[in-house]
Every structure is written in C-alpha cells, then in structure tokens.
Design a protein around this motif. Structure first.
Motif, PDB file in Angstrom:
ATOM      1  N   PHE A  73       9.106  -2.303  -9.958  1.00 55.03           N
ATOM      2  CA  PHE A  73       9.261  -2.025 -11.404  1.00 55.03           C
ATOM      3  C   PHE A  73       7.735  -1.684 -11.845  1.00 55.03           C
ATOM      4  CE2 PHE A  73      13.648  -3.171 -11.810  1.00 55.03           C
ATOM      5  CZ  PHE A  73      14.150  -2.254 -12.368  1.00 55.03           C
ATOM      6  N   LEU A  74       6.832  -2.769 -11.378  1.00 57.66           N
ATOM      7  CA  LEU A  74       5.247  -2.459 -11.929  1.00 57.66           C
ATOM      8  C   LEU A  74       4.784  -1.122 -11.531  1.00 57.66           C
ATOM      9  CD1 LEU A  74       4.120  -6.248 -11.299  1.00 57.66           C
ATOM     10  CD2 LEU A  74       4.432  -5.102 -13.581  1.00 57.66           C
ATOM     11  N   THR A  75       4.966  -0.883 -10.312  1.00 59.71           N
ATOM     12  CA  THR A  75       4.414   0.368  -9.759  1.00 59.71           C
ATOM     13  C   THR A  75       4.862   1.623 -10.247  1.00 59.71           C
ATOM     14  OG1 THR A  75       4.023  -0.758  -7.212  1.00 59.71           O
ATOM     15  CG2 THR A  75       4.159   1.875  -7.659  1.00 59.71           C
ATOM     16  N   ALA A  76       6.152   1.708 -10.769  1.00 57.24           N
ATOM     17  CA  ALA A  76       6.878   2.735 -11.432  1.00 57.24           C
ATOM     18  C   ALA A  76       6.442   2.918 -12.901  1.00 57.24           C
ATOM     19  CB  ALA A  76       8.319   2.431 -11.505  1.00 57.24           C
ATOM     20  N   PHE A  77       6.100   1.633 -13.591  1.00 56.13           N
ATOM     21  CA  PHE A  77       5.752   1.483 -14.744  1.00 56.13           C
ATOM     22  C   PHE A  77       4.402   2.179 -15.084  1.00 56.13           C
ATOM     23  CE2 PHE A  77       3.722  -0.788 -18.316  1.00 56.13           C
ATOM     24  CZ  PHE A  77       4.111  -0.349 -19.166  1.00 56.13           C
ATOM     25  N   ALA A  78       3.351   1.367 -14.172  1.00 52.90           N
ATOM     26  CA  ALA A  78       1.970   1.554 -14.089  1.00 52.90           C
ATOM     27  C   ALA A  78       1.760   3.057 -14.014  1.00 52.90           C
ATOM     28  CB  ALA A  78       1.289   0.980 -13.130  1.00 52.90           C
ATOM     29  N   PHE A  79       2.324   3.860 -12.727  1.00 55.54           N
ATOM     30  CA  PHE A  79       2.089   5.076 -12.505  1.00 55.54           C
ATOM     31  C   PHE A  79       2.719   6.328 -13.446  1.00 55.54           C
ATOM     32  CE2 PHE A  79       0.436   2.842  -8.925  1.00 55.54           C
ATOM     33  CZ  PHE A  79      -0.729   3.593  -8.494  1.00 55.54           C
ATOM     34  N   ALA A  80       3.902   5.872 -14.044  1.00 57.61           N
ATOM     35  CA  ALA A  80       4.638   6.860 -15.108  1.00 57.61           C
ATOM     36  C   ALA A  80       3.938   6.743 -16.528  1.00 57.61           C
ATOM     37  CB  ALA A  80       6.062   6.347 -14.982  1.00 57.61           C
ATOM     38  N   LEU A  81       3.327   5.702 -16.849  1.00 55.16           N
ATOM     39  CA  LEU A  81       2.902   5.435 -18.083  1.00 55.16           C
ATOM     40  C   LEU A  81       1.647   6.434 -18.424  1.00 55.16           C
ATOM     41  CD1 LEU A  81       3.581   3.926 -20.655  1.00 55.16           C
ATOM     42  CD2 LEU A  81       2.027   2.130 -20.138  1.00 55.16           C
ATOM     43  N   THR A 117       0.868  -1.262  -0.216  1.00 56.90           N
ATOM     44  CA  THR A 117      -0.002  -0.200   0.001  1.00 56.90           C
ATOM     45  C   THR A 117       0.931   1.545   0.168  1.00 56.90           C
ATOM     46  OG1 THR A 117      -1.800  -1.164   1.157  1.00 56.90           O
ATOM     47  CG2 THR A 117      -1.888   1.388   1.108  1.00 56.90           C
ATOM     48  N   ALA A 118       1.918   1.255   0.857  1.00 58.04           N
ATOM     49  CA  ALA A 118       2.842   2.429   0.964  1.00 58.04           C
ATOM     50  C   ALA A 118       3.478   2.524  -0.700  1.00 58.04           C
ATOM     51  CB  ALA A 118       4.037   2.119   2.084  1.00 58.04           C
ATOM     52  N   LEU A 119       4.028   1.501  -1.380  1.00 58.73           N
ATOM     53  CA  LEU A 119       4.354   1.599  -2.615  1.00 58.73           C
ATOM     54  C   LEU A 119       3.325   2.170  -3.539  1.00 58.73           C
ATOM     55  CD1 LEU A 119       7.046   0.896  -4.031  1.00 58.73           C
ATOM     56  CD2 LEU A 119       5.916  -1.271  -4.666  1.00 58.73           C
ATOM     57  N   VAL A 120       2.128   1.826  -3.483  1.00 57.26           N
ATOM     58  CA  VAL A 120       1.001   1.988  -4.321  1.00 57.26           C
ATOM     59  C   VAL A 120       0.657   3.631  -4.107  1.00 57.26           C
ATOM     60  CG1 VAL A 120      -1.309   2.007  -5.283  1.00 57.26           C
ATOM     61  CG2 VAL A 120       0.122  -0.006  -4.807  1.00 57.26           C
ATOM     62  N   VAL A 121       0.815   3.966  -2.773  1.00 58.10           N
ATOM     63  CA  VAL A 121       0.742   5.312  -2.358  1.00 58.10           C
ATOM     64  C   VAL A 121       1.820   6.390  -2.966  1.00 58.10           C
ATOM     65  CG1 VAL A 121       0.670   7.116  -0.689  1.00 58.10           C
ATOM     66  CG2 VAL A 121      -0.763   5.134  -0.175  1.00 58.10           C
ATOM     67  N   GLY A 122       2.934   5.379  -2.987  1.00 56.97           N
ATOM     68  CA  GLY A 122       4.020   6.275  -3.697  1.00 56.97           C
ATOM     69  C   GLY A 122       3.910   6.339  -5.210  1.00 56.97           C
ATOM     70  N   GLY A 123       3.168   5.528  -5.785  1.00 53.83           N
ATOM     71  CA  GLY A 123       2.803   5.392  -7.003  1.00 53.83           C
ATOM     72  C   GLY A 123       2.393   6.752  -7.686  1.00 53.83           C
ATOM     73  N   VAL A 141      -4.666   0.712 -21.350  1.00 58.87           N
ATOM     74  CA  VAL A 141      -4.594  -0.824 -21.319  1.00 58.87           C
ATOM     75  C   VAL A 141      -3.334  -1.352 -20.564  1.00 58.87           C
ATOM     76  CG1 VAL A 141      -4.688  -3.068 -22.587  1.00 58.87           C
ATOM     77  CG2 VAL A 141      -6.235  -1.262 -23.099  1.00 58.87           C
ATOM     78  N   ALA A 142      -2.087  -0.659 -21.047  1.00 51.19           N
ATOM     79  CA  ALA A 142      -1.055  -1.184 -20.376  1.00 51.19           C
ATOM     80  C   ALA A 142      -0.886  -0.732 -19.069  1.00 51.19           C
ATOM     81  CB  ALA A 142       0.124  -0.523 -21.139  1.00 51.19           C
ATOM     82  N   VAL A 143      -1.603   0.437 -18.432  1.00 50.25           N
ATOM     83  CA  VAL A 143      -1.683   0.719 -17.175  1.00 50.25           C
ATOM     84  C   VAL A 143      -2.395  -0.326 -16.250  1.00 50.25           C
ATOM     85  CG1 VAL A 143      -2.345   2.483 -15.558  1.00 50.25           C
ATOM     86  CG2 VAL A 143      -1.174   3.073 -17.574  1.00 50.25           C
ATOM     87  N   ALA A 144      -3.530  -0.698 -16.997  1.00 52.24           N
ATOM     88  CA  ALA A 144      -4.549  -1.559 -16.437  1.00 52.24           C
ATOM     89  C   ALA A 144      -4.170  -2.861 -16.166  1.00 52.24           C
ATOM     90  CB  ALA A 144      -5.951  -1.759 -17.246  1.00 52.24           C
ATOM     91  N   VAL A 145      -3.136  -3.370 -16.995  1.00 56.70           N
ATOM     92  CA  VAL A 145      -2.552  -4.747 -17.215  1.00 56.70           C
ATOM     93  C   VAL A 145      -1.589  -4.648 -16.128  1.00 56.70           C
ATOM     94  CG1 VAL A 145      -0.871  -6.102 -18.335  1.00 56.70           C
ATOM     95  CG2 VAL A 145      -3.060  -5.404 -19.457  1.00 56.70           C
ATOM     96  N   ALA A 146      -0.573  -3.805 -15.891  1.00 58.18           N
ATOM     97  CA  ALA A 146       0.476  -3.633 -15.035  1.00 58.18           C
ATOM     98  C   ALA A 146      -0.279  -3.712 -13.520  1.00 58.18           C
ATOM     99  CB  ALA A 146       1.142  -2.441 -15.156  1.00 58.18           C
TER     100      ALA A 146
END
Length: 867
Positions: free
Chosen positions: A387-395, A292-298, A427-432
C-alpha cells in the motif's frame, strides 16, 4: 465524451450540496466505483508489479517465520532436553554432574571429529563422531533404517561394539552395513543407517557425516586425550513440565553455582542459535531484494497511473470546466487506484501465504520442522509495504492533475505540461517513502546492512534521475545530422513527454541490482574456489597428542619430503573480561559478538608467526618470563574496542588467565593457514594440557592422487590423528554456497521480471503519443523501415546509457558489500557484468520494437480525425 460529460454534470450536482463546494469522500468514492465498472484495462503492469513484490515479501517472511517458529516449537527435541551444557576438552566433575541431576534427567554426549574407514583402509572418511550414554535421547527418538533398538545396535556383541551412521558415510568410506570399521585404535561393526537424528540441528555446521557409537567404546579408540578437541554435552530434561521462565531460571542457576566453570549453557528457546541467526539474516536479505522489486514496480505504478490519467484527460478537463473542485479528480482516482492496489495486494498475499505450504517439503531436509501455516504479522507487513508503494508512486502523477488548468489538459496530447504537483503532494510522497524505508530498516535483523541497502536504492533513484536528465540534455545539444532516422531518434529522446525518464528509471534499478549480485556472487566464488585453493594447505591435522607430533613429522619427512609441515600448540579458551569489564557487559561492535560466544582457539609462541604482520606494538623476547602477554588480531581488537596496554582475561580449562595486549596483528583468514585471534607468551600457558594443530602444503598444490595416497597412509600409520582434506571441506562449502546462490538468483530474477514489466508498461504509457507521431510521419511520406530504424536507434541509445550506469553503480555496490561487509577482495568480472549489460540492451530493444510494431500498424484516418 458524452458519458464523461454526463458523469461530470452528475458530480457537479452532488458537489453543489457539499459545504463550501468541497468534494465529499462519499461522492468521490461513488465516482471511483463508477469508473471501475469499465474494468481494469491499462492496469495490467500495475497489478503485476504489486502482486510480484507483495508475494515475494510475504512468501519470504512467512517461510522465515515458519522456520524460526518451528525451531522454537521443537526446541526441546532439537536440543535434546530443556537445557544443554557444553564443556570443551573435559568432562563435568562429580559435583557438577550431581547438580545437573538435581535439576532433572541427564544425558551425557561426547562429540568430536575423527577418521573412520573400512579394514581395507582404501577410503578413510572424516566423520562427526557422537558417543552417547544409555539415557540418550531424552526427547524424541533416533530412527534407524529397517528399524531396530539403538541401545542394542551399539552394545557389545560377539566381542565388538556397534555403530550407526548416516548414509553419506557409507558412500564416502565405501562400506556397507555389517562391515567392520577402524575408528582410532578400536574396531567396531557398522550395524545400521541413521534415518532421523532428533538433535542433529543443535550441533551446527558439520564437515562430515554422523557416526554414532556408545561411550563404552570411546576409551578403546584412544581419540580422547588431555587437551583433545572433544565437546562434552549434558542434556537436561527438567522435572515436571516447566515453562520458559522456569527453564531460563534453571539455566541461570548453573553458572551461579559454578562461576569458574568454562561452559556454555543453552535453553530449548535457543536450540539452534546459529541456524536461527542465519535464517533471519538470509530472509532479511531476500526481503530487501523483494522490497527492491516492489519499489522497481513502483515506477511501473507511476507509469500506469500516468497512462491511465492520459486516457482520462478529457474527463478531468471537462470536470474542471464545469466547476468541479481541483481536488475531485485527485481524490477520485486515488481511491480508484488504491482499490486496484488492494486487489493486487490481496492476490500477492494469497500467493505469499501459499509459499510455506509449497516450500515446506522442499526444505524438510534442511530444517526438519513443519513450516506450513499462515503468519498474519508477515502478511500484514507485506500488505503495508504494498500500500505504501502504491500510494507513494501514484500520488505524484495524480498531484499533477491538481496543478494543471483545463485548457492545458486539452492541449496535453500535443504540448505536454511538465508541472510539478503542489508541495503538499510532494511532502506526502516523501513521508510515504520515508515510512517505507523506516519500516525496512527498523524491522531488519541487521539494521546497518538494511540501511546501506535502502540508502543505495535511494541513491540509485536520484542518480538515475540525473542520468535521464543528462541523456536528455545531450540529445538536445547533439549536432544536426543529415540522416532523418538519426534526427528522429535523437529528437524522440529529448522531446516533451519522451520515454527517457521512464525507461532509464525502470531498467536502471533492476540492472544495478542484477550487476551487483552477479559481481558479488562471482567474486565470492572466485575467492572461495579459485584463490583459496591455490594458497590453502592440502591437509589440516587436529588433536595431535605430544608423542604423535614427532611421529607425524617423521612420516611426512619419509613420505612427502617436499611438502611443508607447520605445527603449533592449540588450546581452547573463552574470553571473560575485556579491559577489566565482564565480556557480557562490554560495549563492542555487534559484528564482533561472535568472538565472545563460546570458546576460541588460542595458542602460544616465542616468535612472531611468518604469515602475520604487526600493525602496532612489539613482540616479546624469545626468552620472556614475566607477566602473561598476548598478541591480538588488529581488526577484531578494533571491533572489541581494545588496544595496546589493555588487559584481556581468558578462561582456559577453568583457569582464569589475565594478559596484557602488547601487539596487534593482521590476520589473513582467506589463506586457511593456521591463524589465531590470540597468541600468548609461552609462560602464560605453562603446564596447561594441549594438543597440536598442523597443516601440510605441497609446493605445487598437489594432485588428487597424491593427496588421497597420503591420506590413506597417514590414517593407517597414525589413526588417532584427525585429518581434514581441504578440498573435501571446500566441496561442502560449495554445496552450501550453491544452494544460497540459487535462492539469491531467484530473488534477483523477481526484480529483473519487475523491471521487464515496468519497461513494457513504460512503452505502453507512451504508445498514445507514438501513434500520433507515426501516423503524421507516415502521412508526410516516412516509410515503415525508416520509422523502425529511428525507434530502434532511440531504444539502443537509451539502453546503452542505462547499461553504462548499471555497470558503474552495480560495480560500486558490489565493491562496497564485498569489502565492507564480506571482507572479500573485489575484482571486476567483465563476462558476467557485460552479459548483464547486454541483457539490458536486448530487453530495451525487444520491448521497444514490440510496442513500436503495434503502433506502426495503426490506421491513419481514425487517429487524424481525433487530432
């Protein structure tokens, strides 16, 4: 602009050589590396959020892995052998013992709870009594402070046997080494203090300190009688050095050789199963909080990327004007951001990998195994999460640049474009995000709880988005007021490019988790230390033999005539069949598996207990004398998927008893009164040896002085009865809950820290536009005081909206967890909940004004020249 244009022209030249004028990965990578030469300015929050989340997940996973691997590695020493066979209430027969000895070396150990005290009887203490034979321990050594041979310390000398005990016993009983102790009907000498007991963990949870004696003195204590709650453990060290397969085969051969015996067999691979399960559950909970902290960080990642791209707006527009493909900026900055994420993940993994080496000494008293080491699988999973968090929230913010035209990019500083990225990016964000959620659930020990947690986080995200939209809509429709500061504050909330979504999202997630954890912790403590002590009895009495039952009633009537004494027969039995299906093959809810593990306390009664209400069926007549019948706990029956009319088979002291379920009852476990999942008709257990269990409750709850005086008197009069003072048991539970609470608070503090970082990043991301606004308004005559007042009001309104959401969502989450998972009544606790909400307001105001103060200090001329 010159350098950016030069880079753009260079890129255009390179791109011209690629097929179909498409950006090559090599060219994009070269651009990304060139951009990174300028440093990581603007990515401080990005890095901090990634480091914090990854370090938490890697650290928790590594510590848990170290503990579980250590338990498995030291399983033989912890268990006391390769196999452990436990019998309750009776010893193994000669034939069974001979079979154990055919497998290897055998040690017999008896464990039970008892009361020990000095001869003055002033401080009787509940102990976990362990009576050992001469072969103990088969594996490892028992260390005594100051040294000494265990067999000699326990042997008879000068007409008295010896004992050794944990240091806690000396404090509780107010005795010292060399003192004579009274244990049941026997007197023994305390000859040493245990420094290390190799198999202590295998015994599970304990109410009191260890007291160890020789089996030769056990008979003299008269504590073990037919039906007594004594466990007889047979530790077996197999011949040779067998592998895990041979150990498992030997374990399976024991019940095959004696199918009617009611025992539990454990191998060295499951030396401390309850502890192992608790470690995995707790680690999973902390990992989910870390996630959760990582997703908040997202959210902070998205803010940082948006802020960074805003600074690169002119470069991106120039690239597009010069004919660069639309994908080039996306690919370039995605590579750049993932490189930066890789740096943060590497630092986070380094911190997480160091945690087992730091935590090992701190946890040595809890789990005495070496946990220091590197655990690649757990570190790899933390890296994947990062990596998944960074990719999803940066994209998402990156995809926006793909959709915007060059002219719109140039206008973005004064008229922000709110276009969504193309569908392929969404779609890429949703998949990540789905992969992230799938890993969290799929790798969880309890997938149901993990799914609830992940679903709750996703729902909070969606609801916070609607909260932000709602606040924006309300601000847009607010009536016009005369105050310039108020109009400016409300306008800042709904204008294009406002900070509303970022602030609400970043603060809302952290506050929701904080409120839910505060309420869960508060309600659990209120139930454990507030409600339960008021309704619970003052004493439990165990192992009451037949003649002692009347003696106890007489003692209570003479010494505490106003107290209420309840007594019922007690036996132990193991469920072997459910509705004719072997228990191990029955399809039941995982939450009810504990009912089938080992023996359960059972009783019988001609009449329905006063504290149990029937939910289905009828009670048998008081003079019933037909086939065996049983009344079952309604909630557990539902989890076991059995009901009225089904049969249940229980092994009691080696005898199989099959009874029909005729009624279901509600059981209030929180009352700590005498409750049993199974209550049989009296004729079902006729002739079985039993002891009695009793409780004593004072009408007004009783004082400490009253309870201690009674405890001393009853132990002196009836030394063979084991007495448990409820307040002491609750104190033990308090220590455990407090330790868990500190760990949970530490994990939630990580999430709160991530929220604070994200909040600061949100203000930093919007500072560019704030500078323009402040300079223009100051040029038009606005004073610094009016601007500060407007910004403060804006932040207070956003903080209040977020706080209200956090209170509501956190309360709902706490209500669900307490009711559906912990079975604890929920009550809204205003002080801690409102305190968390107030914290949200303060953080929003402090971070907002800190950023605003810097903005208001900007010189007007440089800003106006660039408008």
């Amino acid at each position: 602009m010159a350098s950016a244009t030069t880079d753009a022209l260079a890129a255009q030249g390179s791109l011209a050589r690629t097929p179909a004028n498409r950006p090559g990965l090599r060219v994009a990578s070269r651009f990304a590396v060139r951009e990174l030469r300028g440093g990581l300015r603007g990515f401080g929050v990005f890095l901090a959020c990634i480091i914090l989340g990854v370090a938490t997940i890697a650290g928790v996973g590594s510590v848990a892995r170290g503990m579980t691997d250590g338990l498995a590695r030291e399983g033989q020493a912890i268990l006391g052998g390769d196999l452990s066979v436990r019998l309750i209430q009776y010893q193994a027969t000669e034939e069974e013992r001979a079979y154990f000895e055919s497998l290897g070396a055998v040690s017999e150990v008896a464990t039970l709870r008892a009361i020990a005290r000095g001869l003055d009887g002033e401080s009787p203490a509940l102990v976990e009594l362990k009576a050992i034979d001469n072969a103990y321990p088969l594996v490892g050594t028992l260390d005594v402070e100051g040294g000494g041979d265990l067999a000699s310390l326990l042997a008879e000398s000068d007409g008295m046997f010896g004992a050794v005990a944990e240091a806690e016993f000396l404090t509780r009983a107010d005795v010292a080494v060399g003192d004579v102790l009274k244990l049941g009907e026997a007197e023994i000498v305390l000859r040493g203090v245990i420094a290390k007991e190799p198999d202590r963990l295998s015994d599970g949870f304990s109410f009191g300190p260890r007291l160890m004696v020789s089996q030769d003195v056990l008979g003299a204590t008269e504590l073990v009688q037919p039906g007594s709650l004594a466990n007889w453990n047979y530790r077996i060290l197999l011949s040779g050095r067998p592998g895990d397969g041979a150990v498992t085969e030997a374990a399976e051969s024991i019940p095959e050789a004696f199918p009617d015996a009611a025992w539990r067999v454990r191998t060295r691979a499951e030396a401390a199963p309850s502890l192992n399960t608790n470690i995995r559950r707790f680690a999973e909970f902390l990992t989910l909080i870390g996630l959760t902290a990582l997703v908040v960080g997202g959210v902070g990642v998205a803010n940082a990327v948006s802020s960074y791209l805003e600074g690169k707006r002119d470069v991106i527009a120039t690239l597009k004007c010069l004919g660069a493909p639309a994908e080039l900026p996306v690919v370039v900055y995605l590579i750049e951001i993932m490189i930066i994420a890789g740096v943060g993940i590497a630092v986070g993994l380094g911190l997480g990998a160091a945690i087992p080496f730091i935590a090992g000494p701190l946890l040595s008293g809890f789990v005495p195994v070496d946990i220091a080491g590197l655990y690649p699988i757990d570190l790899l999973m933390a890296a994947v999460y990062g990596f998944l968090t960074a990719f999803a929230f940066a994209l998402y913010p990156l995809g926006r640049t793909r959709q915007v035209s060059p002219s719109a990019l140039f206008r973005d500083s004064v008229a922000p474009i709110q276009k969504r990225p193309p569908t392929v990016y969404l779609v890429a964000v949703a998949v990540a995000l789905l992969v992230l959620a799938g890993l969290a659930i799929g790798l969880a020990f309890d997938r149901r709880i993990a799914a609830v947690f992940v679903g709750g986080a996703a729902a909070a995200f969606v609801m916070l988005r609607f909260v932000a939209l709602g606040v924006t809509a309300l601000a847009r429709r607010a009536p016009r007021v005369r105050s310039t500061s108020v109009r400016l504050a409300i306008g800042n909330i709904h204008r294009p490019g406002a900070l509303t979504p970022a602030i609400v999202m970043s603060l809302g997630l952290g506050l929701t988790l904080l409120v839910s954890l505060v309420l869960i912790d508060g309600n659990f403590r209120r139930e454990l230390f507030g409600t339960i002590p008021k309704t619970a009895p003052s004493f439990f009495f165990l192992d009451i033999q037949g003649p002692e039952a009347d003696a106890l009633r007489t003692f209570v009537a003479e010494n505490e005539p106003d107290a209420e004494l309840e007594m019922q027969p007690m036996l132990r039995g193991r469920i072997t069949q459910l509705a004719g299906i072997p228990a191990e093959e029955a399809e039941i809810d995982p939450e009810a598996r504990w009912v089938l593990r080992g023996d359960r306390g059972i009783t019988y009664s001609a009449t329905q207990p006063d504290n149990n209400d029937l939910t289905a069926g009828e009670w048998w007549p008081a003079d019933y004398d037909g086939p065996p019948l049983v009344s079952f706990g309604a909630e557990i029956a539902e989890e076991l998927r059995i009901g009225i009319g089904d049969s249940i088979t229980v092994n009691v002291l080696g005898r199989e008893i099959t009874a029909e379920i005729t009624s279901l009852r509600t059981i209030n476990w929180q009352s700590l009164s005498m409750n049993s999942v199974m209550i049989f008709s009296p004729n079902a257990l006729r002739g079985a040896p039993f002891t009695s269990l009793a409780t004593l409750a004072y009408p007004d709850g009783g004082t400490d002085e009253q309870e201690l005086a009674f405890l001393k008197g009853v132990v002196d009069a009836l030394p063979a009865i084991t007495v448990i003072r409820v307040k002491e048991a609750l104190e033990t539970a308090t220590d455990i809950v407090s330790q868990i609470g500190w760990a949970v608070r530490g994990a939630s503090a990580v999430t709160l820290l991530a929220s604070m970082l994200v909040l600061g990043g949100a203000f930093a991301a919007g500072s560019r536009r704030r500078v323009h606004d402040a300079v223009v308004l100051k040029t038009l005559g606005a004073t610094r005081g009016k601007l500060i007042g407007a910004f403060a009001l804006e932040f207070l309104l956003l903080g209040a909206a977020t706080a209200i959401f956090g209170l509501v969502a956190g309360s709902i989450a706490a209500w669900f967890v307490l009711g559906a998972i912990m079975d604890v009544p929920f009550a809204f606790l205003p002080v801690p909940a409102l305190g968390a909400a107030a914290l949200a307001l303060v953080l929003t105001l402090v971070f907002g004004l800190a950023g605003t103060w810097r903005v208001l200090g900007q010189k007007a001329a440089p800003v106006l020249r660039n408008l």
